[in-house]
Write an enzyme that holds these catalytic residues in place. Structure first.
Site: not given
Ligand code: UDX
Ligand code: ADP
Length: 479
Positions: A162, A222, A278
């Site tokens: 996913e 993944k 993740c």
């Molecule tokens: C992630 C992947 O994006 C997704 O494809 C996978 O299925 C699961 O893991 P998620 O953990 O839900 O998704 O959120 P994501 O938007 O990736 O953000 C992860 C972390 O990185 C968050 O704490 C977010 O705040 C941080 N982040 C993200 C940053 O600090 N800066 C950014 O530019 C982007």
């Protein structure tokens, strides 16, 4: 094979939203989501769809449309397995907290339990789909368990990772960049299983976006996708410290590099550090796998992404302490945001947990406000670290449900989640009720710094220059 009944084991942040969308898009298929956690299933069945256990924009409407028609939430795992032609495994695979691989490898305990349960219950052939993020070659372990303990039933094992991100799950599910299906592409049975799963997604996803690979490529893709995304965040966070000492602004740098189409603009927001279920888990997993194959350089390369992230969280907390005249003991510090990102109530690996743990070690009095996270969750996140007694966590940290109340009489505010609502607060009112100097540490570069300065605050962003003097006024650099 025609799929009429789907079972999904695990009603969490992935299983719940994914199955809700499949049910909505495939009204002719019965989708049953099962979980051993009775409270969670009861919450999914709550008459008020706003009270389902996963906060995700757009999800209540999808659940409302399908629930009770072809979408069911149940604790009867056996019955749902028995009835299904296709079973998604979407259970948790956290980092191991004991034994070999402790702190690095994924704990596959729950996956194995699922496999044994499927083997025990099944009376007809099944397609088993790995949805949870898993180490490469987990499918081989699944196959062994199913083939050796089963009752002559034939299984096809697919990997269908996913890629949804929390907070945008529904949009990501409805318009995925791609759907990845890994299977036994060599055999006719494998190809049939792949087309059965593909047929489900084809109800709303263009076929050109459905990618088929062998199982191992799918599993590894993944981990690789999450490692690359996390690496971008760590890379820009590494630059943030350099910006702070050189007078560069990390937002400007990110914009400048992001306009290069080879780099792209996404995932370049400098922050207090990434969190979520993740990124850290998958990279640790990758490092562990590389180490197990003796690939030292590969392991060390990816480990650096985690080291940088830990450093960024520590650096943020240390900056608060240093700015507050080297002591936060007995000082009220307000934390705005506990979730690991906006638009979710998930707190797994949230930077807030580690920043606050650090501040509590320095005897700060913490007050937390988060629009969606429950107070029990905040305490359980801290208790899990075992840094101090449960009583100490409760006496030194308060959870408050009104942001203005939370900020009243505090020495400093730290913004740790980028909730939109924080931007719209009456910051003038907050300023009036704070101790002076009124410090704001914006761990998300969310607020308008110039506006805060005008009000009287002393704001500090991540990767923002400490001084705004003109280039000409600085002494020339030599060398
Ligand atoms: C992630 C992947 O994006 C997704 O494809 C996978 O299925 C699961 O893991 P998620 O953990 O839900 O998704 O959120 P994501 O938007 O990736 O953000 C992860 C972390 O990185 C968050 O704490 C977010 O705040 C941080 N982040 C993200 C940053 O600090 N800066 C950014 O530019 C982007
Ligand atoms: P994710 O973010 O991957 O969806 P969650 O932790 O939110 O992870 O959800 C996983 C769910 O799987 C939990 O609700 C847990 O109770 C459930 N679960 C774990 N093992 C089993 C099992 N053997 N049978 C049924 N449900 C399980």
């Amino acid at each position: 094979m025609k799929v009429k009944n789907i079972c999904c084991i695990g009603a969490g942040y992935v299983g719940g939203p994914t199955m809700a969308v499949i049910a909505q898009k495939c009204p002719e298929i019965n989708v049953t989501v099962v979980d051993i956690n009775e409270d969670r299933i009861a919450a999914w069945n709550n008459e008020d769809v706003e009270k389902i256990p996963v906060y995700e924009p757009g999800l209540p409407a999808v659940v409302k449309e399908a629930r009770g028609k072809n979408l069911f939430f149940s604790t009867n795992v056996d019955a749902a397995i028995d009835a299904a032609e296709l079973i998604f495994i979407s259970v948790n695979t956290p980092t191991k907290t004991y034994g070999i691989g402790k702190g690095m490898a994924a704990d596959l305990k729950w996956i194995e339990l699922c496999a044994r349960q499927i083997a025990r219950v099944s009376r007809t052939d099944k397609i088993i789909v790995e949805k949870s993020t898993l180490p490469v070659r987990t499918a081989a372990a699944l196959r062994e368990i199913l083939d050796n303990t089963g009752n002559g039933v034939k299984y096809q094992i697919l990997s269908n990772p996913e890629f949804l991100a929390e907070g945008t799950a529904i949009q990501d599910l409805l318009n995925p960049d791609r759907v990845l299906i890994g299977g036994d592409v060599q055999s006719t049975e494998g190809q049939e299983a792949i087309s059965a799963l593909s047929g489900i997604y084809e109800k709303w996803v263009p076929k050109s976006k459905i990618l088929t690979t062998n199982v191992w490529s799918s599993e590894l893709s993944k981990l690789t996708a999450n490692a690359f995304l996390a690496q971008r965040v760590s890379s820009i966070n590494a630059m943030s410290e350099l910006c702070e000492v050189t007078g560069a602004d990390v937002t400007e740098v990110a914009k400048a590099i992001g306009m290069d189409s080879r780099i792209g603009s996404k995932f370049l927001n400098s922050s207090v550090g990434f969190g979520g279920s993740c990124f850290q888990k998958d990279i640790l997993n990758l490092v562990y796998i590389a180490q197990s194959f003796g690939l030292k350089e590969v392991a060390e390369y990816w480990e650096q992404v985690i080291i940088m992230n830990d450093y960024q969280k520590k650096r943020f907390a240390a900056n608060i302490i240093q700015t507050l005249y080297n002591t936060v003991s007995g000082k009220k510090i307000t934390i705005l945001g506990w979730a690991f990102k906006k638009d979710t109530n998930d707190t797994r690996e949230s930077a807030a947990i580690y920043v606050v743990d650090h501040l509590l070690n320095e005897e700060a009095n913490i007050t937390v406000y988060d629009p969606k996270v429950q107070s029990e969750q905040i305490f359980s996140d801290l208790d899990y670290l075992k840094s101090r007694s449960k009583e100490a966590n409760r006496s030194n940290l308060k959870v408050v449900h009104d942001p203005y109340e939370a900020c009243k009489n505090s020495h400093a505010i730290a913004v740790l989640t980028e909730w939109e609502e924080f931007k719209g607060y009456d910051w003038e009112r907050i300023y009036q009720n704070m101790l002076k100097p009124a410090f704001v540490f914006d761990g998300r570069n969310l607020l308008d710094i110039q506006e805060l300065i005008k009000i009287g605050f002393v704001p500090k962003g991540v990767g923002k220059p400490e001084f705004m003097e003109s280039f000409a006024a600085k002494p020339a650099m030599v060398g």
